[in-house]
Design an enzyme around this catalytic site. Structure first.
Site, PDB file in Angstrom:
ATOM      1  N   ARG A  34       0.827  -1.213   0.000  1.00 58.13           N
ATOM      2  CA  ARG A  34       0.000   0.000   0.000  1.00 58.13           C
ATOM      3  C   ARG A  34       0.860   1.261   0.000  1.00 58.13           C
ATOM      4  NH1 ARG A  34      -5.214  -1.548   3.854  1.00 58.13           N
ATOM      5  NH2 ARG A  34      -5.742  -3.458   2.738  1.00 58.13           N
ATOM      6  N   ASP A 142     -15.485   7.790  10.684  1.00 57.37           N
ATOM      7  CA  ASP A 142     -14.368   6.939  10.287  1.00 57.37           C
ATOM      8  C   ASP A 142     -13.133   7.821  10.178  1.00 57.37           C
ATOM      9  OD1 ASP A 142     -14.350   3.881   8.996  1.00 57.37           O
ATOM     10  OD2 ASP A 142     -12.618   5.097   8.437  1.00 57.37           O
TER      11      ASP A 142
END
Length: 270
Positions: A34, A142
């Site tokens: 990532r 979030d």
């Protein structure tokens, strides 16, 4: 890209200090993949210059992008459905019995990801609440701005809709046509009670509560025990008397110091 042990330690220590996510050695390949993608997007070929770039961004946007890349977001409509059965059969009937006209009901979906859980909560409450003139709101938070954008958009593919009963699909979603065929978008009546916002669970909470229900499912699995204990205590303080905390089926408060009453697997009550 190569990611040395010292570089991996540097990024994991930062992520832990920033948001409490504990990335153990088994996550190294995931982190490497990532970060490698982010580095290519930013035009970097080595970790150290990229990391200095992230840390040196005074706006904080690069840090948010890094956390977005590292965060794992897995969710679905009516996931771990027994929790929603309990809401429908126990929690909401109790609210209906106890509240008077003009009552206030507040729900927090912590770690809402791409929005399916928040919209599921909203459907369940809208279907079951019987209090006249109820003031019903859901806060959905979030840490990832990327998933919050998808949640706010409220558009899902047919595959993502499989867990939603057909009658609720018809009632709460618009079915796409032509170029939007195969897509479903939430209707205003489902969208209106929900406020989506970015929130780092490891930082002080801006809201005061009290909440009737807090869902924080499959989030604490990424935290170590001290972080979990701190978070659970903050949840307890934000819940009203008799309020419920729901955690993921793979999680529990066993081994964590807390003041909650155990109701059932992964369900606790203040």
């Amino acid at each position: 890209m190569e990611l040395t042990d010292s570089e991996f330690k540097k990024v994991t220590e930062f992520v832990y200090s920033y948001c409490g996510i504990h990335l153990h050695d088994g996550k190294k390949e995931m982190v490497k993949a990532r970060l490698g993608k982010q580095m290519r997007l930013k035009g970097f070929t080595e970790f150290e210059p990229y990391f200095r770039h992230v840390m040196g961004d005074e706006s904080g946007n690069e840090i948010i992008t890094l956390i977005n890349a590292i965060s794992t977001n897995l969710t679905s409509f009516f996931r771990e459905s027994k929790h929603f059965d309990y809401l429908q059969n126990k929690v909401i009937p109790s609210i209906n019995d106890e509240r008077s006209r003009g009552s206030r009901v507040r729900v927090w979906c912590a770690g809402c990801s791409t929005g399916e859980e928040a919209y599921t909560l909203c459907m369940v409450f809208l279907e079951q609440l019987r209090v006249p003139s109820v003031d019903f709101k859901i806060l959905a938070t979030d840490i990832s701005t990327r998933v919050l954008e998808l949640a706010v958009g409220g558009t899902y593919s047919a595959d993502r809709m499989r867990g939603v009963p057909p009658d609720l699909v018809r009632k709460y979603f618009m079915k796409g046509t032509n170029n939007h065929k195969g897509l479903f978008r939430v209707k205003e009546q489902l969208r209106e009670p929900i406020r989506f916002a970015r929130l780092n669970l490891m930082q002080p909470f801006p809201m005061r509560g009290p909440f009737d229900v807090i869902f924080c499912r499959n989030v604490m699995i990424y935290f170590d025990q001290p972080s979990r204990e701190s978070l659970v205590e903050k949840f307890f303080n934000l819940l009203g008397s008799g309020g419920h905390l729901f955690v993921g089926h793979s999680e529990s408060l066993t081994g964590i110091r807390h003041s909650f009453k155990y109701v059932g697997p992964s369900i606790y009550r203040r």
